[in-house]
Scaffold this motif. Structure first.
Motif, PDB file in Angstrom:
ATOM      1  N   ILE A  33       0.843  -1.198   0.000  1.00  0.00           N
ATOM      2  CA  ILE A  33       0.000   0.000   0.000  1.00  0.00           C
ATOM      3  C   ILE A  33       0.882   1.254   0.000  1.00  0.00           C
ATOM      4  CG2 ILE A  33      -1.547   1.365   1.471  1.00  0.00           C
ATOM      5  CD1 ILE A  33      -2.985  -1.188   2.229  1.00  0.00           C
ATOM      6  N   GLY A  34       0.494   2.223  -0.840  1.00  0.00           N
ATOM      7  CA  GLY A  34       1.257   3.462  -0.977  1.00  0.00           C
ATOM      8  C   GLY A  34       1.721   3.653  -2.410  1.00  0.00           C
ATOM      9  N   GLU A  35       2.602   4.609  -2.609  1.00  0.00           N
ATOM     10  CA  GLU A  35       3.143   4.878  -3.948  1.00  0.00           C
ATOM     11  C   GLU A  35       4.319   3.964  -4.230  1.00  0.00           C
ATOM     12  OE1 GLU A  35       5.159   8.482  -6.630  1.00  0.00           O
ATOM     13  OE2 GLU A  35       4.458   8.887  -4.592  1.00  0.00           O
ATOM     14  N   ARG A  36       4.308   3.342  -5.415  1.00  0.00           N
ATOM     15  CA  ARG A  36       5.378   2.449  -5.840  1.00  0.00           C
ATOM     16  C   ARG A  36       5.896   2.890  -7.205  1.00  0.00           C
ATOM     17  NH1 ARG A  36       7.041  -0.141  -1.280  1.00  0.00           N
ATOM     18  NH2 ARG A  36       5.191  -0.434   0.029  1.00  0.00           N
ATOM     19  N   PHE A  47      -0.142   3.627  -7.461  1.00  0.00           N
ATOM     20  CA  PHE A  47      -0.617   3.908  -6.118  1.00  0.00           C
ATOM     21  C   PHE A  47      -1.578   2.793  -5.691  1.00  0.00           C
ATOM     22  CE2 PHE A  47       0.558   7.857  -8.097  1.00  0.00           C
ATOM     23  CZ  PHE A  47       1.211   8.574  -7.104  1.00  0.00           C
ATOM     24  N   PHE A  48      -1.232   2.116  -4.606  1.00  0.00           N
ATOM     25  CA  PHE A  48      -2.067   1.044  -4.076  1.00  0.00           C
ATOM     26  C   PHE A  48      -2.756   1.523  -2.801  1.00  0.00           C
ATOM     27  CE2 PHE A  48       1.246  -1.425  -6.330  1.00  0.00           C
ATOM     28  CZ  PHE A  48       0.422  -2.164  -7.168  1.00  0.00           C
ATOM     29  N   ALA A  78      -6.993  -1.639  -4.291  1.00  0.00           N
ATOM     30  CA  ALA A  78      -7.274  -0.795  -5.444  1.00  0.00           C
ATOM     31  C   ALA A  78      -5.960  -0.207  -5.946  1.00  0.00           C
ATOM     32  CB  ALA A  78      -8.238   0.323  -5.056  1.00  0.00           C
ATOM     33  N   PHE A  79      -5.907   0.099  -7.234  1.00  0.00           N
ATOM     34  CA  PHE A  79      -4.673   0.672  -7.783  1.00  0.00           C
ATOM     35  C   PHE A  79      -5.001   1.825  -8.724  1.00  0.00           C
ATOM     36  CE2 PHE A  79      -5.867  -2.705 -10.744  1.00  0.00           C
ATOM     37  CZ  PHE A  79      -5.801  -2.061 -11.968  1.00  0.00           C
ATOM     38  N   ARG A  80      -4.029   2.712  -8.860  1.00  0.00           N
ATOM     39  CA  ARG A  80      -4.113   3.827  -9.811  1.00  0.00           C
ATOM     40  C   ARG A  80      -2.740   4.022 -10.417  1.00  0.00           C
ATOM     41  NH1 ARG A  80      -3.044   9.291  -9.289  1.00  0.00           N
ATOM     42  NH2 ARG A  80      -2.814   9.074  -7.014  1.00  0.00           N
ATOM     43  N   ILE A  91      11.874  -3.152 -24.396  1.00  0.00           N
ATOM     44  CA  ILE A  91      11.605  -3.303 -22.961  1.00  0.00           C
ATOM     45  C   ILE A  91      11.547  -4.792 -22.647  1.00  0.00           C
ATOM     46  CG2 ILE A  91       9.928  -2.941 -21.110  1.00  0.00           C
ATOM     47  CD1 ILE A  91       9.149  -0.326 -22.396  1.00  0.00           C
ATOM     48  N   THR A  92      12.441  -5.236 -21.813  1.00  0.00           N
ATOM     49  CA  THR A  92      12.547  -6.659 -21.502  1.00  0.00           C
ATOM     50  C   THR A  92      11.896  -7.034 -20.182  1.00  0.00           C
ATOM     51  OG1 THR A  92      14.716  -6.316 -20.464  1.00  0.00           O
ATOM     52  CG2 THR A  92      14.682  -6.891 -22.814  1.00  0.00           C
ATOM     53  N   GLU A  93      11.630  -6.029 -19.337  1.00  0.00           N
ATOM     54  CA  GLU A  93      11.040  -6.315 -18.035  1.00  0.00           C
ATOM     55  C   GLU A  93      10.393  -5.050 -17.486  1.00  0.00           C
ATOM     56  OE1 GLU A  93      12.908  -9.069 -14.869  1.00  0.00           O
ATOM     57  OE2 GLU A  93      13.345  -7.048 -14.130  1.00  0.00           O
ATOM     58  N   LEU A  94       9.292  -5.233 -16.779  1.00  0.00           N
ATOM     59  CA  LEU A  94       8.619  -4.137 -16.084  1.00  0.00           C
ATOM     60  C   LEU A  94       8.553  -4.481 -14.604  1.00  0.00           C
ATOM     61  CD1 LEU A  94       5.486  -2.161 -17.120  1.00  0.00           C
ATOM     62  CD2 LEU A  94       5.434  -3.433 -14.963  1.00  0.00           C
ATOM     63  N   ARG A  95       8.804  -3.471 -13.755  1.00  0.00           N
ATOM     64  CA  ARG A  95       8.806  -3.736 -12.305  1.00  0.00           C
ATOM     65  C   ARG A  95       7.998  -2.649 -11.592  1.00  0.00           C
ATOM     66  NH1 ARG A  95      14.528  -4.421 -13.113  1.00  0.00           N
ATOM     67  NH2 ARG A  95      14.980  -2.642 -11.774  1.00  0.00           N
ATOM     68  N   ILE A  96       7.360  -3.059 -10.516  1.00  0.00           N
ATOM     69  CA  ILE A  96       6.696  -2.141  -9.602  1.00  0.00           C
ATOM     70  C   ILE A  96       7.296  -2.403  -8.236  1.00  0.00           C
ATOM     71  CG2 ILE A  96       4.487  -1.388  -8.619  1.00  0.00           C
ATOM     72  CD1 ILE A  96       3.135  -2.678 -11.083  1.00  0.00           C
ATOM     73  N   GLU A  97       7.993  -1.410  -7.692  1.00  0.00           N
ATOM     74  CA  GLU A  97       8.723  -1.660  -6.436  1.00  0.00           C
ATOM     75  C   GLU A  97       8.824  -0.380  -5.611  1.00  0.00           C
ATOM     76  OE1 GLU A  97      12.214  -3.307  -8.240  1.00  0.00           O
ATOM     77  OE2 GLU A  97      13.245  -1.374  -8.264  1.00  0.00           O
TER      78      GLU A  97
END
Length: 223
Positions: free
Chosen positions: A49-52, A70-71, A94-96, A217-223
């Motif tokens: 939860i929060g901005e990633r 944003f979760f 929820a996400f945005r 683009i070989t990879e996408l990450r959310i961290e």
């Protein structure tokens, strides 16, 4: 007398017990050790939860932050079909998604404006999902987040947008965040709204894996 039992080896039967720690103390230590080594991906979705940061890795090994995700806790955590198997803290969330327009550049393709990541070998453009949708993720179901991270790719010399050159990222949850591998999709599939807005248009049979390093683009990450 306090008793400490150790598990038998193949050459030992039954279990061997010696004086020392109490069974309760040994169990407490085991639980503490197990907690310490539990991967973050098994600790529930709520920890995200929060901005990633939304980051892409390109074929040259570089990484670029292209936006944020944003979760938040879903407004109504209604029971899911598999709620009995969903541990506390495992969503739904929820996400945005918010793209960084200082990083993505404006391209006008087929009479429409896209936000794109330019490169000499390939231009990759974000395609917002155009229809209403639940906008949530849950344990074992990241599909709507995947559908909100659609892209199309083109060669720099091409003028129009070829919707069959679509890309979605198959996400998995790791201890460091969400990691996505690119898959091919035909964006013509969402040129008209689906009959059921609650059904994800791109199921497993509607996607194809790319060959390694086929895309910039070989990879996408959310961290």
């Amino acid at each position: 007398m306090n008793v400490w039992c150790t598990a038998p080896t193949r050459a030992q039967s039954p279990a061997r017990c010696t004086s020392g720690w109490t069974v309760g103390a040994g169990l407490g230590l085991a639980l503490l050790f197990a907690t310490a080594i539990t991967p973050a991906s098994a600790q529930g979705l709520d920890r995200w939860i929060g901005e990633r940061a939304l980051i892409v890795q390109t074929r040259d090994g570089a990484t670029t932050r292209i936006g944020s995700v944003f979760f938040s806790a879903a407004p109504e955590r209604a029971p899911l079909p598999s709620a009995a198997q969903t541990p506390p803290g495992d969503g739904p969330l929820a996400f945005r998604i918010q793209m960084d327009h200082a990083v993505l550049k404006d391209y006008f393709l087929s009479m429409r404006e896209f936000k794109c990541l330019p490169a000499e070998v390939e231009v990759t453009c974000f395609v917002p999902y155009p229809y209403a949708h639940p906008g949530t993720i849950a344990s074992g179901d990241l599909g709507w987040l995947e559908h909100n991270l659609l892209f199309l790719y083109k060669r720099p010399r091409d003028f129009g947008a070829k919707l069959w050159n679509g890309m979605i990222f198959k996400l998995s949850l790791t201890d460091k965040g969400f990691v996505g591998q690119p898959q091919a999709v035909d964006l013509n599939r969402i040129s008209a709204p689906p009959e059921d807005l609650g059904v994800q248009p791109y199921g497993p049979l509607d996607r194809d894996d790319f060959a390694p390093d086929a895309r910039w683009i070989t990879e996408l990450r959310i961290e």
